[in-house]
Design an enzyme around this catalytic site. Structure first.
Site, PDB file in Angstrom:
ATOM      1  N   TYR A 142      -8.509   2.180 -15.084  1.00  0.00           N
ATOM      2  CA  TYR A 142      -8.347   2.714 -16.444  1.00  0.00           C
ATOM      3  C   TYR A 142      -7.922   1.668 -17.469  1.00  0.00           C
ATOM      4  O   TYR A 142      -7.803   1.964 -18.650  1.00  0.00           O
ATOM      5  CB  TYR A 142      -7.397   3.910 -16.443  1.00  0.00           C
ATOM      6  CG  TYR A 142      -8.052   5.218 -16.007  1.00  0.00           C
ATOM      7  CD1 TYR A 142      -9.396   5.255 -15.640  1.00  0.00           C
ATOM      8  CD2 TYR A 142      -7.335   6.411 -15.970  1.00  0.00           C
ATOM      9  CE1 TYR A 142     -10.001   6.443 -15.244  1.00  0.00           C
ATOM     10  CE2 TYR A 142      -7.942   7.606 -15.581  1.00  0.00           C
ATOM     11  CZ  TYR A 142      -9.268   7.614 -15.214  1.00  0.00           C
ATOM     12  OH  TYR A 142      -9.863   8.798 -14.834  1.00  0.00           O
ATOM     13  N   VAL A 191      -6.329   3.549  -5.836  1.00  0.00           N
ATOM     14  CA  VAL A 191      -5.277   4.194  -5.066  1.00  0.00           C
ATOM     15  C   VAL A 191      -5.686   5.633  -4.700  1.00  0.00           C
ATOM     16  O   VAL A 191      -5.332   6.149  -3.636  1.00  0.00           O
ATOM     17  CB  VAL A 191      -3.927   4.106  -5.822  1.00  0.00           C
ATOM     18  CG1 VAL A 191      -3.870   5.019  -7.009  1.00  0.00           C
ATOM     19  CG2 VAL A 191      -2.773   4.348  -4.889  1.00  0.00           C
ATOM     20  N   ASP A 192      -6.470   6.260  -5.565  1.00  0.00           N
ATOM     21  CA  ASP A 192      -6.988   7.613  -5.302  1.00  0.00           C
ATOM     22  C   ASP A 192      -7.817   7.634  -4.009  1.00  0.00           C
ATOM     23  O   ASP A 192      -7.605   8.481  -3.120  1.00  0.00           O
ATOM     24  CB  ASP A 192      -7.846   8.025  -6.510  1.00  0.00           C
ATOM     25  CG  ASP A 192      -8.170   9.509  -6.560  1.00  0.00           C
ATOM     26  OD1 ASP A 192      -7.692  10.254  -5.680  1.00  0.00           O
ATOM     27  OD2 ASP A 192      -8.897   9.912  -7.480  1.00  0.00           O
ATOM     28  N   GLY A 251      -5.230   0.073 -13.276  1.00  0.00           N
ATOM     29  CA  GLY A 251      -6.372  -0.462 -12.536  1.00  0.00           C
ATOM     30  C   GLY A 251      -7.661  -0.152 -13.269  1.00  0.00           C
ATOM     31  O   GLY A 251      -7.929  -0.693 -14.347  1.00  0.00           O
ATOM     32  N   ASP A 265       0.831  -1.202   0.000  1.00  0.00           N
ATOM     33  CA  ASP A 265       0.000   0.000   0.000  1.00  0.00           C
ATOM     34  C   ASP A 265       0.866   1.253   0.000  1.00  0.00           C
ATOM     35  O   ASP A 265       1.609   1.514   0.957  1.00  0.00           O
ATOM     36  CB  ASP A 265      -0.874  -0.045   1.265  1.00  0.00           C
ATOM     37  CG  ASP A 265      -1.802   1.144   1.388  1.00  0.00           C
ATOM     38  OD1 ASP A 265      -1.772   2.056   0.529  1.00  0.00           O
ATOM     39  OD2 ASP A 265      -2.576   1.165   2.365  1.00  0.00           O
ATOM     40  N   ILE A 266       0.747   2.041  -1.040  1.00  0.00           N
ATOM     41  CA  ILE A 266       1.584   3.240  -1.208  1.00  0.00           C
ATOM     42  C   ILE A 266       1.375   4.251  -0.075  1.00  0.00           C
ATOM     43  O   ILE A 266       2.290   5.004   0.257  1.00  0.00           O
ATOM     44  CB  ILE A 266       1.305   3.885  -2.593  1.00  0.00           C
ATOM     45  CG1 ILE A 266       2.409   4.884  -2.971  1.00  0.00           C
ATOM     46  CG2 ILE A 266      -0.063   4.561  -2.626  1.00  0.00           C
ATOM     47  CD1 ILE A 266       2.323   5.379  -4.404  1.00  0.00           C
TER      48      ILE A 266
HETATM   49  N1  AR6 Z   1      -1.308   1.269  -3.098  1.00  0.00           N
HETATM   50  C1  AR6 Z   1      -0.653   0.930  -4.238  1.00  0.00           C
HETATM   51  N2  AR6 Z   1      -1.280   0.561  -5.373  1.00  0.00           N
HETATM   52  C2  AR6 Z   1      -2.628   0.513  -5.339  1.00  0.00           C
HETATM   53  C3  AR6 Z   1      -3.394   0.856  -4.204  1.00  0.00           C
HETATM   54  C4  AR6 Z   1      -2.673   1.247  -3.046  1.00  0.00           C
HETATM   55  N3  AR6 Z   1      -3.295   1.591  -1.901  1.00  0.00           N
HETATM   56  N4  AR6 Z   1      -4.715   0.708  -4.515  1.00  0.00           N
HETATM   57  C5  AR6 Z   1      -4.776   0.292  -5.783  1.00  0.00           C
HETATM   58  N5  AR6 Z   1      -3.533   0.156  -6.297  1.00  0.00           N
HETATM   59  P1  AR6 Z   1      -6.320   2.591  -9.984  1.00  0.00           P
HETATM   60  P2  AR6 Z   1      -6.126   4.015 -12.561  1.00  0.00           P
HETATM   61  C6  AR6 Z   1      -3.101  -0.236  -7.661  1.00  0.00           C
HETATM   62  O1  AR6 Z   1      -7.607   1.982 -10.375  1.00  0.00           O
HETATM   63  O2  AR6 Z   1      -6.136   2.732 -13.300  1.00  0.00           O
HETATM   64  C7  AR6 Z   1      -9.791   6.067  -9.553  1.00  0.00           C
HETATM   65  O3  AR6 Z   1     -11.155   5.952  -9.263  1.00  0.00           O
HETATM   66  C8  AR6 Z   1      -4.071  -0.988  -8.518  1.00  0.00           C
HETATM   67  O4  AR6 Z   1      -4.046  -2.379  -8.217  1.00  0.00           O
HETATM   68  O5  AR6 Z   1      -6.176   3.108  -8.602  1.00  0.00           O
HETATM   69  O6  AR6 Z   1      -5.115   5.052 -12.955  1.00  0.00           O
HETATM   70  C9  AR6 Z   1      -9.412   7.473  -9.992  1.00  0.00           C
HETATM   71  O7  AR6 Z   1     -10.191   8.451  -9.351  1.00  0.00           O
HETATM   72  C10 AR6 Z   1      -3.522  -0.687  -9.915  1.00  0.00           C
HETATM   73  O8  AR6 Z   1      -2.422  -1.574 -10.220  1.00  0.00           O
HETATM   74  O9  AR6 Z   1      -5.914   3.832 -10.967  1.00  0.00           O
HETATM   75  C11 AR6 Z   1      -9.658   7.430 -11.464  1.00  0.00           C
HETATM   76  O10 AR6 Z   1     -11.016   7.650 -11.769  1.00  0.00           O
HETATM   77  C12 AR6 Z   1      -2.950   0.714  -9.795  1.00  0.00           C
HETATM   78  O11 AR6 Z   1      -2.862   0.967  -8.374  1.00  0.00           O
HETATM   79  C13 AR6 Z   1      -9.290   6.016 -11.835  1.00  0.00           C
HETATM   80  O12 AR6 Z   1      -9.478   5.246 -10.656  1.00  0.00           O
HETATM   81  C14 AR6 Z   1      -3.812   1.806 -10.424  1.00  0.00           C
HETATM   82  O13 AR6 Z   1      -5.194   1.496 -10.254  1.00  0.00           O
HETATM   83  C15 AR6 Z   1      -7.848   5.908 -12.239  1.00  0.00           C
HETATM   84  O14 AR6 Z   1      -7.573   4.617 -12.680  1.00  0.00           O
END
Ligand code: AR6
Length: 168
Positions: free
Chosen positions: A122, A34-35, A120, A10-11
């Site tokens: 996207y 992650v957001d 994720g 977890d970042i």
């Molecule tokens: N720590 C590290 N990595 C994580 C965490 C965490 N706590 N949580 C998820 N990941 P995503 P996107 C990973 O969906 O694809 C949001 O709703 C996850 O497994 O977070 O850029 C925004 O508001 C994946 O590998 O981001 C946008 O609407 C990576 O982080 C949209 O999602 C990115 O997944 C952005 O989508």
């Protein structure tokens, strides 16, 4: 040149970074993945600051404070939605890493934590996202020697493996 390191988990738990990069959307008003985790950990001050920014274009990034997170700044980067790969996705994803590292350098952040932007919700395929992330980060670290380390936080074995392959 700065180092690229890989981390599992977890970042929001990274207390060694100076800045954490968020995989945000164009509104910068929060979301899932992650957001959501970053906004939950940072508390309401982060959303308050994000409201002042007026959104952000795909391929760009903006910087705020970090609320309750144990780092100085959050850098909100907006990755592309995967649309098959022929719609400039790689270029826009690469720009996210360039812009984030440029902002980190401007704000004296020597260590920057990244998630796998766009990989994720996207829908960007992991192997391809990892390749772009590592290539763009290497270029950007060369341009900004003030940034000493890019710390990639990967959620799950698949993501970790994809980034490990891309680093080789
Ligand atoms: N720590 C590290 N990595 C994580 C965490 C965490 N706590 N949580 C998820 N990941 P995503 P996107 C990973 O969906 O694809 C949001 O709703 C996850 O497994 O977070 O850029 C925004 O508001 C994946 O590998 O981001 C946008 O609407 C990576 O982080 C949209 O999602 C990115 O997944 C952005 O989508």
């Amino acid at each position: 040149m700065g180092a690229i390191t890989l981390h599992c988990g977890d970042i929001t738990k990274d207390a060694e970074a100076d800045a954490i990069v968020n995989a945000a959307n164009a509104s910068l008003l929060g979301g899932g993945g992650v957001d959501g985790a970053i906004h939950r950990a940072a508390g309401p001050q982060l959303l308050h600051e994000c409201r002042e920014l007026g959104g952000c274009q795909t391929g760009d990034a903006k910087i705020t404070g970090a609320g309750r997170l144990p780092v100085k700044h959050v850098i909100h980067a907006v990755g592309p939605v995967w649309q098959g790969g022929e719609h400039g996705e790689a270029e826009m994803l690469g720009r996210c890493y360039h812009r984030s590292i440029a902002l980190a350098a401007e704000h004296d952040c020597a260590r920057v934590a990244f998630p796998a932007i766009s990989a994720g919700a996207y829908g960007y395929p992991l192997e391809a996202a990892a390749g772009v992330a590592i290539a763009a980060t290497r270029e950007a670290l060369e341009l900004h020697p003030q940034v000493e380390e890019a710390r990639f936080w990967l959620f799950g074995d698949d993501a970790y493996q994809a980034f490990e392959n891309a680093l080789r």
